[in-house]
Write an enzyme that holds these catalytic residues in place. Structure first.
Site, PDB file in Angstrom:
ATOM      1  N   LYS A  61       0.824  -1.205   0.000  1.00 57.41           N
ATOM      2  CA  LYS A  61       0.000   0.000   0.000  1.00 57.41           C
ATOM      3  C   LYS A  61       0.860   1.257   0.000  1.00 57.41           C
ATOM      4  O   LYS A  61       0.495   2.251  -0.645  1.00 57.41           O
ATOM      5  CB  LYS A  61      -0.951  -0.027   1.188  1.00 57.41           C
ATOM      6  CG  LYS A  61      -0.429   0.711   2.367  1.00 57.41           C
ATOM      7  CD  LYS A  61      -1.134   0.494   3.639  1.00 57.41           C
ATOM      8  CE  LYS A  61      -0.057   0.702   4.688  1.00 57.41           C
ATOM      9  NZ  LYS A  61      -0.375   1.578   5.741  1.00 57.41           N
ATOM     10  N   THR A  62       2.004   1.239   0.672  1.00 54.54           N
ATOM     11  CA  THR A  62       2.845   2.437   0.658  1.00 54.54           C
ATOM     12  C   THR A  62       3.384   2.683  -0.742  1.00 54.54           C
ATOM     13  O   THR A  62       3.447   3.811  -1.217  1.00 54.54           O
ATOM     14  CB  THR A  62       4.007   2.284   1.655  1.00 54.54           C
ATOM     15  OG1 THR A  62       3.463   1.936   2.932  1.00 54.54           O
ATOM     16  CG2 THR A  62       4.768   3.594   1.802  1.00 54.54           C
ATOM     17  N   ASP A 249      -3.844   7.622   4.204  1.00 52.86           N
ATOM     18  CA  ASP A 249      -3.234   6.351   4.598  1.00 52.86           C
ATOM     19  C   ASP A 249      -3.951   5.820   5.834  1.00 52.86           C
ATOM     20  O   ASP A 249      -4.523   6.594   6.604  1.00 52.86           O
ATOM     21  CB  ASP A 249      -1.748   6.617   4.908  1.00 52.86           C
ATOM     22  CG  ASP A 249      -0.974   5.337   5.097  1.00 52.86           C
ATOM     23  OD1 ASP A 249      -1.479   4.276   4.684  1.00 52.86           O
ATOM     24  OD2 ASP A 249       0.133   5.404   5.665  1.00 52.86           O
ATOM     25  N   GLU A 250      -3.925   4.506   6.039  1.00 48.87           N
ATOM     26  CA  GLU A 250      -4.532   3.894   7.235  1.00 48.87           C
ATOM     27  C   GLU A 250      -5.952   4.413   7.461  1.00 48.87           C
ATOM     28  O   GLU A 250      -6.339   4.791   8.570  1.00 48.87           O
ATOM     29  CB  GLU A 250      -3.695   4.191   8.491  1.00 48.87           C
ATOM     30  CG  GLU A 250      -2.247   3.758   8.408  1.00 48.87           C
ATOM     31  CD  GLU A 250      -2.042   2.280   8.640  1.00 48.87           C
ATOM     32  OE1 GLU A 250      -3.031   1.504   8.597  1.00 48.87           O
ATOM     33  OE2 GLU A 250      -0.881   1.884   8.840  1.00 48.87           O
ATOM     34  N   GLN A 280      -7.297  -4.614   9.815  1.00 48.22           N
ATOM     35  CA  GLN A 280      -6.221  -4.109  10.666  1.00 48.22           C
ATOM     36  C   GLN A 280      -6.666  -2.931  11.519  1.00 48.22           C
ATOM     37  O   GLN A 280      -5.857  -2.140  11.994  1.00 48.22           O
ATOM     38  CB  GLN A 280      -5.022  -3.700   9.813  1.00 48.22           C
ATOM     39  CG  GLN A 280      -4.337  -4.888   9.169  1.00 48.22           C
ATOM     40  CD  GLN A 280      -3.046  -4.495   8.485  1.00 48.22           C
ATOM     41  OE1 GLN A 280      -2.084  -4.106   9.123  1.00 48.22           O
ATOM     42  NE2 GLN A 280      -3.033  -4.591   7.171  1.00 48.22           N
ATOM     43  N   ARG A 630       2.888  -9.658  10.360  1.00 47.06           N
ATOM     44  CA  ARG A 630       4.162  -8.934  10.403  1.00 47.06           C
ATOM     45  C   ARG A 630       5.301  -9.810   9.911  1.00 47.06           C
ATOM     46  O   ARG A 630       6.393  -9.335   9.611  1.00 47.06           O
ATOM     47  CB  ARG A 630       4.514  -8.473  11.829  1.00 47.06           C
ATOM     48  CG  ARG A 630       3.590  -7.474  12.492  1.00 47.06           C
ATOM     49  CD  ARG A 630       3.258  -6.309  11.627  1.00 47.06           C
ATOM     50  NE  ARG A 630       2.036  -6.570  10.871  1.00 47.06           N
ATOM     51  CZ  ARG A 630       1.669  -5.876   9.808  1.00 47.06           C
ATOM     52  NH1 ARG A 630       2.408  -4.915   9.347  1.00 47.06           N
ATOM     53  NH2 ARG A 630       0.551  -6.185   9.165  1.00 47.06           N
TER      54      ARG A 630
END
Length: 749
Positions: A61-62, A249-250, A280, A630
């Site tokens: 996503k980044t 973002d997020e 998330q 992670r």
DNA sequence: GATAATCCGGTTTTT
DNA sequence: CCGGATTATC
């Protein structure tokens, strides 16, 4: 209750997006477009109109966000300063800026890229008057917020025991998260619950007080900006016009206030791209609304939805385990993570679970594995221990110290939140701005100058009566005979000192000035003379603060930075294992992830289980999902049969999440004498009496303590009894001097 | 106003 | 049971 999503103002219907003046086609071989998969490519190149990107863990996503920014700029649809990119943390903002700069060069400097709070601050500085502030208003941190609220509560005679200021503060924060100003705060039902029905009134008074202090808190940064936008159509349009492209973002972490803020700004051009993952969402307890994802398509009709499901981080076993687990949550938007890289299933490890006897055995097991991987050539920094709660770190630290494995604990009290740093900064603040009442209060009698409650009160009353800042009132009082001679002299000295430092502002380099202030005020001296064990560390921290100052242009620019960026800039990394909470790990990745403490009431946490409706449990499950995802290569989950909680032994039940991991992705094991299994097996084993009883504590014989006896005190250490009077002893401590202490607080040596 | 005793709570946390 | 924050006492 009123709909928190309702905006007071009738907004104009969105006008059709204006044709950009000649967008330029971007060559398909632009560096930021190469190597994207089809979904990523769509998310990057669908520039016009609203886009929602549902981006699973590890799906890049980044990369999408940064490429999209590069694409917007390259297509000439907007200038850098017409792009708004919002993140939640400074870390994410920094990373994004760096990565965009790598793609487009120095243009990245002109982007409006930052956290919600920093961007709001930038905007609000220009419109502060509209919300009753001056443009040099200060931003209070958590500590100051509570102090202000506490003052308000005291003035209103609210019983601090029945309503701790902390908890009322939390209530107010949640209101602010939902964009509820005191006036809008609808139902009295809220107001009745807390503080004897006066919560709403206290909220209003708190806001008034902030205004009087020319200050705002973090929540206000957003809320005031919203108020400005809604109160002045021209201002709103000015910003709407500027920001042609918005990136978020997020997105699953946005609260209502942030959502409204985004919606207002995006209304004109409708070019908003939100990236998020409902699976998330782990911050609902601080106001995040996953529902914002669901609303998106409703509020931005015709929004394009792109799903990123190819995961480039983890092995198929890790993805399978994580997917199987999260499937137990209801009401998901539904994404499936697919391995985006090819893996040889024969060599890829399954995730492992391991039952251990107790917390100590758990720490030993994990550290042994860490050492084994290290011997196998793995870097320590490629491994992380991710815990549910802070208290779990201790046993790992002890074991890591014992074995000499370097480690780093992330989290804990941050540098700028430390007492001595906050005090030192209060000195700097009062020197820069005489009207900073909070700073004045904080340090006027630190170190002790003999200015007690009585003197403080006199200052307060005068300040209020003639409506001047506390410092000015203090100056007036130091020249009058209102105060007794002693406090008056002390106050005069203090006023003079501050005046002298202030006169040095222009001439002396600011780091040097700070050093002078800390020295002449006696503040450093105070800690040097302090015998408590952490005093030397505090003196060190003060030195570090002065050193940090060197990096900034001026004191004000330093303080501005600190107000928003309360993080430690950790120094260059040596190779260390990281220990941190699952919350802290979001957005990071490691080859190997250890997930200890998978036991009922630890994880999922007891408090989450008590919440009704299963919401709490689902959030815990998402936290587990975050933990699993992670890991790139391997996951080791451990759970203990026994655990000491608040120094009481409890036998533990394995976490239900263990049973939710699909069998084909998991390899289960148990230390000798323990059951490997899930709930059923251990339920049977649970009642086995053997481990229910902790070793009984040694009974202390009660002996009378005679004069001359050597004793030990928890706080003061060893000492000799000088005399006794009933149960009171006078003791000469070796380190701490002579004290009067009750005999029940000491033990004979 | 300083110091000692008692009380209370005890997830996650950014800005 | 430990520690931080509040209260009680000199």
């Amino acid at each position: 209750m009123s709909d928190p999503f309702a905006l007071d103002d009738d907004l104009p219907p969105p006008s059709p997006p204006p044709r950009a003046a000649g967008p330029v086609p971007v060559p398909p071989d632009a560096p930021w477009l190469t190597g994207l998969n089809p979904e990523q490519l769509e998310a990057v190149t669908a520039l016009d109109g609203p886009v929602l990107v549902l981006s699973g863990a590890g799906t890049g996503k980044t990369r999408v966000l940064t490429s999209r920014l590069a694409q917007i700029l390259a297509s000439k649809r907007a200038q850098p300063w017409q792009c708004l990119a919002v993140t939640f943390t400074n870390r994410a903002a920094r990373e994004m800026k760096e990565r965009v700069a790598a793609l487009v060069g120095p243009m990245a400097q002109d982007l409006w890229l930052g956290t919600f709070h920093s961007l709001c601050l930038k905007i609000l500085r220009r419109h502060a008057e509209a919300v009753g502030l001056k443009s040099d208003f200060i931003v209070l941190d958590a500590d100051d917020q509570v102090r202000v609220l506490k003052q308000v509560m005291e003035a209103e005679h609210i019983d601090a025991k029945a309503t701790p200021p902390q908890s009322l503060m939390a209530t107010i924060q949640r209101w602010k998260d939902r964009a509820q100003t005191p006036e809008k705060l609808a139902a009295p039902e809220h107001a009745t619950e807390v503080a004897g029905g006066r919560a709403r009134e206290l909220y209003r008074l708190y806001q008034e007080r902030l205004r009087a202090l020319n200050a705002c808190d973090f929540g206000d940064l957003l809320l005031h900006t919203l108020t400005v936008f809604l109160g002045d159509r021209a201002v709103l349009e000015r910003w709407q016009n500027q920001f042609r492209y918005l990136l978020v973002d997020e997105y699953q972490d946005t609260n209502v206030a942030q959502y409204l803020w985004l919606r207002l700004l995006a209304q004109k051009h409708q070019n908003i791209c939100c990236v998020g993952d409902d699976d998330q969402s782990i911050y609902s307890w601080r106001g995040a609304e996953v529902g914002n994802i669901l609303r998106f398509e409703k509020d931005f009709p015709g929004a394009r939805v792109v799903r990123l499901e190819s995961n480039y981080r983890s092995t198929p076993h890790i993805l399978g385990a994580a997917s199987g687990l999260i499937a137990h949550n209801a009401g998901r938007l539904g994404k499936t993570l697919r391995p985006g890289l090819s893996h040889d299933l024969d060599t890829v490890e399954k995730i492992r679970t391991r039952a251990v006897w107790d917390g100590e055995a758990e720490a030993r097991a994990v550290v042994e594995e860490i050492e084994a991987f290290q011997r196998g050539g793995a870097a320590l920094s490629s491994m992380a221990i991710l815990v549910r709660a802070g208290f779990q770190t201790r046993e790992f630290e002890e074991r890591l110290i014992a074995t000499g494995v370097p480690y780093r604990v992330i989290g804990g009290p941050r540098f700028y939140e430390r007492l001595e740093i906050r005090d030192a900064m209060a000195y700097l603040r009062i020197v820069i701005s005489a009207s900073d009442g909070l700073a004045f209060e904080r340090i006027v009698n630190t170190p002790k100058r003999g200015l007690g409650e009585a003197a403080l009160q006199t200052i307060h009353i005068l300040a209020r009566d003639i409506n001047v800042p506390l410092f000015d009132a203090a100056r007036l009082l130091s020249n009058s005979d209102e105060l007794k001679p002693k406090p008056r002299k002390a106050l005069a000295q203090f006023v003079e000192d501050v005046g002298r430092w202030r006169s040095l502002l222009e001439s002396m380099p600011h780091a040097e000035l700070a050093e002078t202030i800390l020295d002449e005020s006696g503040y450093v001296e105070m800690w040097r003379n302090d015998k408590s064990p952490d005093a030397p560390g505090r003196v060190e921290n003060l030195k570090e603060l002065v050193a940090a100052l060197e990096e900034y242009q001026s004191l004000p620019s330093f303080l501005e930075h600190v107000a928003l960026v309360m993080e430690n800039d950790e120094k260059a990394e040596t190779d260390r294992v990281v220990i941190m909470t699952l919350h802290g790990a979001k957005g990071l990745e490691f080859d190997t992830v250890f997930l200890p403490g998978w036991e009922e009431e630890v994880f999922p946490h007891q408090r989450a289980l008590m919440e009704s409706g299963g919401q709490g449990l689902e959030e815990e499950r998402r936290l587990a999902y975050v933990g699993l995802t992670r890991a790139k290569k391997r996951v080791v989950i451990t759970f203990a049969a026994n655990r000491r909680i608040y120094n009481q032994w409890k036998s533990q039940l394995p976490s239900r999440f263990l049973d939710e991991l699909p069998e084909r992705h998991v390899e289960r094991s148990a230390d000798r004498g323990l059951y490997a299994g899930g709930l059923e097996e251990s339920r049977a084993a649970w009642n086995a009496p053997s481990w229910k009883t902790a070793p009984p504590r040694e009974a202390k014989p009660k002996t009378a303590i005679a004069t001359g006896a050597r004793v030990f005190h928890d706080k003061f250490g060893n000492g000799t009894v000088l005399s006794s009077d009933g149960n009171k002893l006078e003791i000469a401590f070796d380190k701490a001097g002579t004290k009067k202490v009750l005999d029940s607080f000491v033990t004979p040596l």
